[in-house]
Design a protein around this motif. Structure first.
Motif, PDB file in Angstrom:
ATOM      1  N   ASN A  36       0.827  -1.199   0.000  1.00  0.00           N
ATOM      2  CA  ASN A  36       0.000   0.000   0.000  1.00  0.00           C
ATOM      3  C   ASN A  36       0.866   1.255   0.000  1.00  0.00           C
ATOM      4  O   ASN A  36       0.585   2.226  -0.709  1.00  0.00           O
ATOM      5  CB  ASN A  36      -0.925  -0.011   1.212  1.00  0.00           C
ATOM      6  N   LEU A  40       0.944   4.183  -2.767  1.00  0.00           N
ATOM      7  CA  LEU A  40       0.496   5.510  -2.352  1.00  0.00           C
ATOM      8  C   LEU A  40       1.585   6.562  -2.461  1.00  0.00           C
ATOM      9  O   LEU A  40       1.329   7.700  -2.870  1.00  0.00           O
ATOM     10  CB  LEU A  40      -0.035   5.450  -0.915  1.00  0.00           C
ATOM     11  N   ASN A 104     -13.396   4.534  -6.402  1.00  0.00           N
ATOM     12  CA  ASN A 104     -11.979   4.151  -6.316  1.00  0.00           C
ATOM     13  C   ASN A 104     -11.243   4.624  -7.575  1.00  0.00           C
ATOM     14  O   ASN A 104     -10.690   3.839  -8.333  1.00  0.00           O
ATOM     15  CB  ASN A 104     -11.858   2.630  -6.164  1.00  0.00           C
ATOM     16  N   THR A 137     -14.610  14.334   1.163  1.00  0.00           N
ATOM     17  CA  THR A 137     -14.043  13.762   2.386  1.00  0.00           C
ATOM     18  C   THR A 137     -14.137  14.731   3.548  1.00  0.00           C
ATOM     19  O   THR A 137     -14.536  14.362   4.666  1.00  0.00           O
ATOM     20  CB  THR A 137     -12.579  13.356   2.149  1.00  0.00           C
ATOM     21  N   ASN A 168      -0.888  13.688   2.036  1.00  0.00           N
ATOM     22  CA  ASN A 168      -1.205  12.734   0.986  1.00  0.00           C
ATOM     23  C   ASN A 168      -0.481  13.155  -0.297  1.00  0.00           C
ATOM     24  O   ASN A 168      -0.679  14.273  -0.787  1.00  0.00           O
ATOM     25  CB  ASN A 168      -2.723  12.704   0.753  1.00  0.00           C
ATOM     26  N   VAL A 213      -6.160  -5.725   0.461  1.00  0.00           N
ATOM     27  CA  VAL A 213      -6.751  -4.912   1.527  1.00  0.00           C
ATOM     28  C   VAL A 213      -8.168  -5.384   1.835  1.00  0.00           C
ATOM     29  O   VAL A 213      -8.576  -5.471   3.002  1.00  0.00           O
ATOM     30  CB  VAL A 213      -6.736  -3.422   1.125  1.00  0.00           C
ATOM     31  N   ALA A 276     -14.138   3.601  -2.849  1.00  0.00           N
ATOM     32  CA  ALA A 276     -12.704   3.733  -2.594  1.00  0.00           C
ATOM     33  C   ALA A 276     -12.305   2.964  -1.342  1.00  0.00           C
ATOM     34  O   ALA A 276     -12.947   3.088  -0.289  1.00  0.00           O
ATOM     35  CB  ALA A 276     -12.327   5.202  -2.453  1.00  0.00           C
ATOM     36  N   SER A 277     -11.234   2.194  -1.443  1.00  0.00           N
ATOM     37  CA  SER A 277     -10.803   1.360  -0.317  1.00  0.00           C
ATOM     38  C   SER A 277     -10.237   2.176   0.833  1.00  0.00           C
ATOM     39  O   SER A 277     -10.248   1.717   1.981  1.00  0.00           O
ATOM     40  CB  SER A 277      -9.768   0.337  -0.801  1.00  0.00           C
ATOM     41  N   ASN A 278      -9.769   3.398   0.570  1.00  0.00           N
ATOM     42  CA  ASN A 278      -9.171   4.183   1.648  1.00  0.00           C
ATOM     43  C   ASN A 278     -10.215   4.724   2.624  1.00  0.00           C
ATOM     44  O   ASN A 278      -9.861   5.185   3.715  1.00  0.00           O
ATOM     45  CB  ASN A 278      -8.354   5.342   1.074  1.00  0.00           C
ATOM     46  N   SER A 280     -12.175   2.966   4.282  1.00  0.00           N
ATOM     47  CA  SER A 280     -12.100   2.062   5.433  1.00  0.00           C
ATOM     48  C   SER A 280     -11.073   2.550   6.448  1.00  0.00           C
ATOM     49  O   SER A 280     -11.308   2.492   7.661  1.00  0.00           O
ATOM     50  CB  SER A 280     -11.757   0.650   4.957  1.00  0.00           C
ATOM     51  N   LEU A 281      -9.940   3.041   5.957  1.00  0.00           N
ATOM     52  CA  LEU A 281      -8.910   3.556   6.857  1.00  0.00           C
ATOM     53  C   LEU A 281      -9.392   4.811   7.580  1.00  0.00           C
ATOM     54  O   LEU A 281      -9.132   5.000   8.775  1.00  0.00           O
ATOM     55  CB  LEU A 281      -7.632   3.861   6.071  1.00  0.00           C
TER      56      LEU A 281
END
Length: 317
Positions: A36, A40, A104, A137, A168, A213, A276-278, A280-281
């Motif tokens: 990851n 990133l 995503n 976001t 980021n 992930v 988007a998988s991020n 979850s974070l």
């Protein structure tokens, strides 16, 4: 439809490979964080820089496309929060709204749309990324703090969101690419080739990492989550979000907005991507129900192979 599946299949197959590798422990969970981080901080920023530098600045900063996408994002967030807040509370409702409105695009969308539509699709796709990373976001994080946190809690959450955005590398790589495009700047040969090598690694490693992930989140979540808490949001992401973008774009064009049919199609397909998988974070960081968010991402990604391919067949072919 078959011709579309021939293009989309390798992308989703790489996601499945990452999922299987993590589920079977061929890829240890401890290694997923390293993959990851590579995507990133190294590969994806180089890919975004190269696309940004090769895209005319007017396409990257298209106000008509941005206006349509922002308006739809606000509608999706407001609707998702209104429908779930009383049952789930502000925190879980806000992150459910974010996962419904945030496709995503970075890990999957940019390379997939470029493969389907050509290099010019990178501009609208990158534009949607900027909107989601900066506006959507921040809005959802602010809404998540309304659960008894007060104005101080909202301010702290927004400060954390701003710090996260500033650290980021993706927005910075997009900004540098846009600056290079505007100034017609080219990197020196050896540096350009290094950036190209990292950029070429972004798509396969990012897709593989998405699968890993998703597998890790599923293996680490042992509590049962009712289907009504995640299936409707996943379906809204795949069907309602792109339908609203299509409707909003068509209305804007009818009213005379300078939105090109190509940009309109690219925006709709970006919205048709899985969640988007991020997110979850972010949900884990702000104390939301991460098991629910992970399931939304997993279901939307699994179903997107057919739903996204169907959207492409309808809009492009």
């Amino acid at each position: 439809m078959l011709s579309v599946l021939l293009i989309t299949f390798p992308f989703f197959a790489l996601v499945l490979c990452g999922y299987v590798a993590a589920r079977t422990a061929v890829l240890p969970q401890a290694a997923i964080g390293g993959l990851n981080a590579f995507v990133l901080f190294f590969a994806l920023p180089c890919m975004l820089y190269r696309f940004g530098a090769r895209t005319p600045i007017g396409v990257l900063l298209d106000p008509a496309a941005a206006g349509v996408y922002v308006a739809v994002a606000l509608v999706v967030v407001a609707s998702a929060v209104a429908l779930t807040r009383r049952r789930l509370g502000w925190n879980d409702a806000a992150f459910g709204a974010l996962v419904a409105a945030f496709p995503n695009t970075g890990f999957m969308g940019v390379p997939l749309l470029v493969a389907l539509l050509g290099a010019q699709a990178a501009g609208p796709a990158i534009l949607t990324m900027l909107v989601d990373m900066v506006l959507t976001t921040s809005l959802c994080i602010a809404l998540s703090r309304l659960d008894g946190a007060g104005t101080h809690g909202v301010a702290v959450a927004l400060r954390r969101a701003l710090c996260g955005m500033l650290t980021n590398p993706m927005p910075w790589s997009i900004a540098l690419g846009a600056a290079a495009s505007a100034l017609q700047f080219q990197l020196p040969g050896p540096i350009d080739r290094t950036v190209a090598l990292l950029a070429d690694a972004a798509s396969p490693v990012a897709l593989f990492t998405i699968g890993a992930v998703l597998a890790r989140s599923q293996m680490n979540q042992h509590e049962r989550v009712p289907a009504r808490d995640y299936v409707p949001i996943a379906l809204a992401k795949l069907f309602v979000h792109p339908l609203l973008v299509w409707t909003g774009g068509a209305a804007a064009i009818a009213l005379g907005a300078p939105l090109t049919p190509f940009a309109h199609t690219a925006l709709v397909l970006a919205a048709a991507l899985p969640s988007a998988s991020n997110v979850s974070l972010l949900a884990e960081r702000f104390g939301a129900h991460n098991g629910r968010i992970a399931r939304i991402i997993l279901v939307s990604t699994a179903l997107a192979f057919l739903s996204f391919s169907g959207a492409v067949a309808l809009l492009v072919h």
